[in-house]
Scaffold this motif. Sequence first.
Motif, PDB file in Angstrom:
ATOM      1  N   ASP A 222       0.818  -1.211   0.000  1.00 29.68           N
ATOM      2  CA  ASP A 222       0.000   0.000   0.000  1.00 29.68           C
ATOM      3  C   ASP A 222       0.850   1.259   0.000  1.00 29.68           C
ATOM      4  O   ASP A 222       1.824   1.377   0.769  1.00 29.68           O
ATOM      5  CB  ASP A 222      -0.916   0.025   1.233  1.00 29.68           C
ATOM      6  CG  ASP A 222      -2.139  -0.855   1.058  1.00 29.68           C
ATOM      7  OD1 ASP A 222      -2.257  -1.467  -0.012  1.00 29.68           O
ATOM      8  OD2 ASP A 222      -2.958  -0.932   1.993  1.00 29.68           O
ATOM      9  N   LEU A 223       0.468   2.215  -0.836  1.00 27.91           N
ATOM     10  CA  LEU A 223       1.074   3.542  -0.841  1.00 27.91           C
ATOM     11  C   LEU A 223       0.297   4.433   0.126  1.00 27.91           C
ATOM     12  O   LEU A 223      -0.944   4.385   0.168  1.00 27.91           O
ATOM     13  CB  LEU A 223       1.019   4.136  -2.253  1.00 27.91           C
ATOM     14  CG  LEU A 223       1.510   5.578  -2.426  1.00 27.91           C
ATOM     15  CD1 LEU A 223       3.001   5.670  -2.144  1.00 27.91           C
ATOM     16  CD2 LEU A 223       1.190   6.078  -3.833  1.00 27.91           C
ATOM     17  N   ALA A 224       0.998   5.255   0.878  1.00 27.61           N
ATOM     18  CA  ALA A 224       0.342   6.122   1.864  1.00 27.61           C
ATOM     19  C   ALA A 224       1.234   7.311   2.164  1.00 27.61           C
ATOM     20  O   ALA A 224       2.376   7.398   1.692  1.00 27.61           O
ATOM     21  CB  ALA A 224       0.039   5.338   3.140  1.00 27.61           C
ATOM     22  N   CYS A 225       0.712   8.231   2.963  1.00 28.25           N
ATOM     23  CA  CYS A 225       1.536   9.380   3.354  1.00 28.25           C
ATOM     24  C   CYS A 225       1.063   9.941   4.683  1.00 28.25           C
ATOM     25  O   CYS A 225      -0.093   9.772   5.088  1.00 28.25           O
ATOM     26  CB  CYS A 225       1.512  10.472   2.282  1.00 28.25           C
ATOM     27  SG  CYS A 225       0.017  11.508   2.290  1.00 28.25           S
TER      28      CYS A 225
ATOM     29  N   GLU B  47       0.806  25.993   1.536  1.00 27.00           N
ATOM     30  CA  GLU B  47       0.181  25.712   2.823  1.00 27.00           C
ATOM     31  C   GLU B  47       0.803  24.497   3.512  1.00 27.00           C
ATOM     32  O   GLU B  47       0.637  24.295   4.710  1.00 27.00           O
ATOM     33  CB  GLU B  47      -1.322  25.486   2.644  1.00 27.00           C
ATOM     34  CG  GLU B  47      -2.056  26.675   2.034  1.00 27.00           C
ATOM     35  CD  GLU B  47      -3.501  26.344   1.710  1.00 27.00           C
ATOM     36  OE1 GLU B  47      -4.141  25.667   2.537  1.00 27.00           O
ATOM     37  OE2 GLU B  47      -3.982  26.747   0.626  1.00 27.00           O
ATOM     38  N   PHE B  48       1.507  23.665   2.739  1.00 22.36           N
ATOM     39  CA  PHE B  48       2.114  22.455   3.296  1.00 22.36           C
ATOM     40  C   PHE B  48       3.431  22.776   3.982  1.00 22.36           C
ATOM     41  O   PHE B  48       4.135  23.723   3.622  1.00 22.36           O
ATOM     42  CB  PHE B  48       2.385  21.430   2.191  1.00 22.36           C
ATOM     43  CG  PHE B  48       1.171  20.662   1.728  1.00 22.36           C
ATOM     44  CD1 PHE B  48       0.838  19.458   2.310  1.00 22.36           C
ATOM     45  CD2 PHE B  48       0.376  21.157   0.707  1.00 22.36           C
ATOM     46  CE1 PHE B  48      -0.272  18.743   1.880  1.00 22.36           C
ATOM     47  CE2 PHE B  48      -0.735  20.466   0.263  1.00 22.36           C
ATOM     48  CZ  PHE B  48      -1.065  19.250   0.861  1.00 22.36           C
ATOM     49  N   SER B  49       3.784  21.962   4.957  1.00 20.62           N
ATOM     50  CA  SER B  49       5.104  21.998   5.569  1.00 20.62           C
ATOM     51  C   SER B  49       5.935  20.814   5.074  1.00 20.62           C
ATOM     52  O   SER B  49       7.045  20.979   4.592  1.00 20.62           O
ATOM     53  CB  SER B  49       5.001  21.956   7.092  1.00 20.62           C
ATOM     54  OG  SER B  49       6.276  21.855   7.683  1.00 20.62           O
ATOM     55  N   ARG B  50       5.350  19.600   5.165  1.00 16.71           N
ATOM     56  CA  ARG B  50       6.060  18.399   4.707  1.00 16.71           C
ATOM     57  C   ARG B  50       5.075  17.273   4.478  1.00 16.71           C
ATOM     58  O   ARG B  50       3.970  17.262   5.034  1.00 16.71           O
ATOM     59  CB  ARG B  50       7.124  17.982   5.717  1.00 16.71           C
ATOM     60  CG  ARG B  50       6.569  17.723   7.121  1.00 16.71           C
ATOM     61  CD  ARG B  50       7.632  17.272   8.096  1.00 16.71           C
ATOM     62  NE  ARG B  50       7.058  17.060   9.435  1.00 16.71           N
ATOM     63  CZ  ARG B  50       7.591  16.282  10.364  1.00 16.71           C
ATOM     64  NH1 ARG B  50       8.725  15.642  10.125  1.00 16.71           N
ATOM     65  NH2 ARG B  50       7.019  16.137  11.547  1.00 16.71           N
ATOM     66  N   VAL B  51       5.486  16.317   3.637  1.00 19.45           N
ATOM     67  CA  VAL B  51       4.696  15.117   3.355  1.00 19.45           C
ATOM     68  C   VAL B  51       5.657  13.932   3.363  1.00 19.45           C
ATOM     69  O   VAL B  51       6.648  13.926   2.626  1.00 19.45           O
ATOM     70  CB  VAL B  51       3.982  15.198   1.991  1.00 19.45           C
ATOM     71  CG1 VAL B  51       3.218  13.897   1.717  1.00 19.45           C
ATOM     72  CG2 VAL B  51       3.042  16.397   1.939  1.00 19.45           C
ATOM     73  N   LEU B  52       5.370  12.937   4.207  1.00 22.69           N
ATOM     74  CA  LEU B  52       6.179  11.725   4.279  1.00 22.69           C
ATOM     75  C   LEU B  52       5.509  10.630   3.451  1.00 22.69           C
ATOM     76  O   LEU B  52       4.404  10.182   3.777  1.00 22.69           O
ATOM     77  CB  LEU B  52       6.334  11.273   5.731  1.00 22.69           C
ATOM     78  CG  LEU B  52       7.004   9.919   5.976  1.00 22.69           C
ATOM     79  CD1 LEU B  52       8.431   9.927   5.458  1.00 22.69           C
ATOM     80  CD2 LEU B  52       6.977   9.559   7.458  1.00 22.69           C
ATOM     81  N   ILE B  53       6.140  10.214   2.374  1.00 19.51           N
ATOM     82  CA  ILE B  53       5.624   9.145   1.526  1.00 19.51           C
ATOM     83  C   ILE B  53       6.137   7.810   2.052  1.00 19.51           C
ATOM     84  O   ILE B  53       7.346   7.638   2.258  1.00 19.51           O
ATOM     85  CB  ILE B  53       6.086   9.330   0.060  1.00 19.51           C
ATOM     86  CG1 ILE B  53       5.682  10.722  -0.465  1.00 19.51           C
ATOM     87  CG2 ILE B  53       5.505   8.229  -0.814  1.00 19.51           C
ATOM     88  CD1 ILE B  53       4.203  10.967  -0.523  1.00 19.51           C
ATOM     89  N   PHE B  54       5.208   6.868   2.279  1.00 22.73           N
ATOM     90  CA  PHE B  54       5.640   5.564   2.763  1.00 22.73           C
ATOM     91  C   PHE B  54       4.794   4.455   2.137  1.00 22.73           C
ATOM     92  O   PHE B  54       3.761   4.711   1.502  1.00 22.73           O
ATOM     93  CB  PHE B  54       5.584   5.483   4.293  1.00 22.73           C
ATOM     94  CG  PHE B  54       4.204   5.554   4.901  1.00 22.73           C
ATOM     95  CD1 PHE B  54       3.517   4.394   5.260  1.00 22.73           C
ATOM     96  CD2 PHE B  54       3.597   6.773   5.150  1.00 22.73           C
ATOM     97  CE1 PHE B  54       2.252   4.454   5.836  1.00 22.73           C
ATOM     98  CE2 PHE B  54       2.338   6.848   5.731  1.00 22.73           C
ATOM     99  CZ  PHE B  54       1.662   5.687   6.077  1.00 22.73           C
ATOM    100  N   ALA B  55       5.253   3.235   2.288  1.00 19.26           N
ATOM    101  CA  ALA B  55       4.525   2.053   1.811  1.00 19.26           C
ATOM    102  C   ALA B  55       4.592   0.987   2.893  1.00 19.26           C
ATOM    103  O   ALA B  55       5.569   0.922   3.651  1.00 19.26           O
ATOM    104  CB  ALA B  55       5.132   1.531   0.509  1.00 19.26           C
ATOM    105  N   PHE B  56       3.545   0.169   2.969  1.00 20.27           N
ATOM    106  CA  PHE B  56       3.567  -0.918   3.945  1.00 20.27           C
ATOM    107  C   PHE B  56       2.899  -2.158   3.362  1.00 20.27           C
ATOM    108  O   PHE B  56       2.042  -2.073   2.473  1.00 20.27           O
ATOM    109  CB  PHE B  56       2.891  -0.510   5.264  1.00 20.27           C
ATOM    110  CG  PHE B  56       1.437  -0.144   5.145  1.00 20.27           C
ATOM    111  CD1 PHE B  56       0.446  -1.077   5.406  1.00 20.27           C
ATOM    112  CD2 PHE B  56       1.065   1.144   4.791  1.00 20.27           C
ATOM    113  CE1 PHE B  56      -0.899  -0.740   5.315  1.00 20.27           C
ATOM    114  CE2 PHE B  56      -0.270   1.503   4.704  1.00 20.27           C
ATOM    115  CZ  PHE B  56      -1.255   0.561   4.959  1.00 20.27           C
ATOM    116  N   ILE B  57       3.349  -3.281   3.840  1.00 20.92           N
ATOM    117  CA  ILE B  57       2.810  -4.564   3.385  1.00 20.92           C
ATOM    118  C   ILE B  57       1.607  -4.908   4.248  1.00 20.92           C
ATOM    119  O   ILE B  57       1.745  -5.213   5.434  1.00 20.92           O
ATOM    120  CB  ILE B  57       3.885  -5.663   3.454  1.00 20.92           C
ATOM    121  CG1 ILE B  57       5.042  -5.318   2.512  1.00 20.92           C
ATOM    122  CG2 ILE B  57       3.300  -7.025   3.095  1.00 20.92           C
ATOM    123  CD1 ILE B  57       6.215  -6.264   2.589  1.00 20.92           C
TER     124      ILE B  57
END
Length: 399
Positions: free
Chosen positions: A252-255, A309-319
């Motif tokens: 899965d892709l998420a943030c 308006e954004f400060s940061r976005v962490l892109i992550f993936a998990f099984i």
Amino acid sequence: MYNRIDLVAGQNCPLPASALHVTVATGRKISGPDLDLSAFLLNAQGKVSRDDDFVFYNQPVRADQGVELEAEQNRLTLHLGRTQSEVTKIALTITITDGQAKGQGFAEVQQVTVLVKDFLTGIEIASFALDTSKNQETALILAEFYRHQDKWKLRAVGQGFIGGLQPLAEFYGVDISEGESSPAQQPTLSPEPAPPQKLNLSKITLEKRGQSISLEKNREGLGEILVNLNWNAVPVKSTGLFGRKAEGIDLDLACLWEFQDGARGAVQALGGHFGNLRQFPFIELDQDDRSGRSVGGETMRINGSHWQEFSRVLIFAFIYEGVPNWSHVDAVITIKCKNQPAIEVRLDSHRNDQFMCAIAMLENVNGQLRITKLVDYFSGHQQMDHAYGWCLNYVAGSK
């Protein structure tokens, strides 16, 4: 003990080691020009033989030739024992980014120093300090590593070059179809014309953890920021008589997102938090590909018109389902913005005992989009959250 040799322009010395660390230090102030280190792998005619022979910030590794550039550290690693025989010389250069357009020259840098060390021991082999206080050029050929009777030697050059990276690359036989915005000018040297080598700058791969790149807004802004995840759809095959039936992996892709006002949250298929592109939080996940067989993979869209308006976005993936086997998954994310080269990050440095991978950090730096490769593995959301300081509360969820 080996004594370091301090060179002057035009002088050369033998290299007793075949694996080297070459660092470049400058006398610039913090607010000084932005500098780019590059290397050209040259044949007997003094030209590149192929596209990959140009090693620079968008193409930092030539593993089969033993050349690797760490742009943030201004360091070049040379494993000369791996360098193939058709490469007779490696030219080390440094340029000022958009120097002509900004009216900058190496006089503002004051001094550039090249330091060569043994890769294994760290012993200093040679140095070359170049006074640039009178140099108005925007590019310098610093030094050359060259073959002489089957051994490698170092020559201090210190040659100024007008026009920046593009004409310098063209001097060595490279044709950059995209790249520096400053107009190409004729170099101060007059080489024999060479057939142009086409270089594809449509994709940039962040090779090492911590490596970053910044994308500037154009007049139309960043537009829509697309983050795509693709991975291997073929499941790991079982082995042995009593091996389990092979099953695919649901990746899965998420943030995690954070705004300038401190608002924080997550977008992910788990729990049905798919977000919204047109409304807060201006991030949306398009689908949940449970097999990896979707040609397009999974794509997350970020509304670039609200990037300020954004400060940061962490892109992550998990099984979500399946046994962790990141090396088999061969996952890659690609980040695309309008009129910008695609940024690629592969999930390498595998940790098959962890279910989650923090892939990349997107940060708002003075309105620019800075992308940093992370590829940091965790056992779950809470552990990753703690590592990056999001301070969210998590409960068990399902899809």
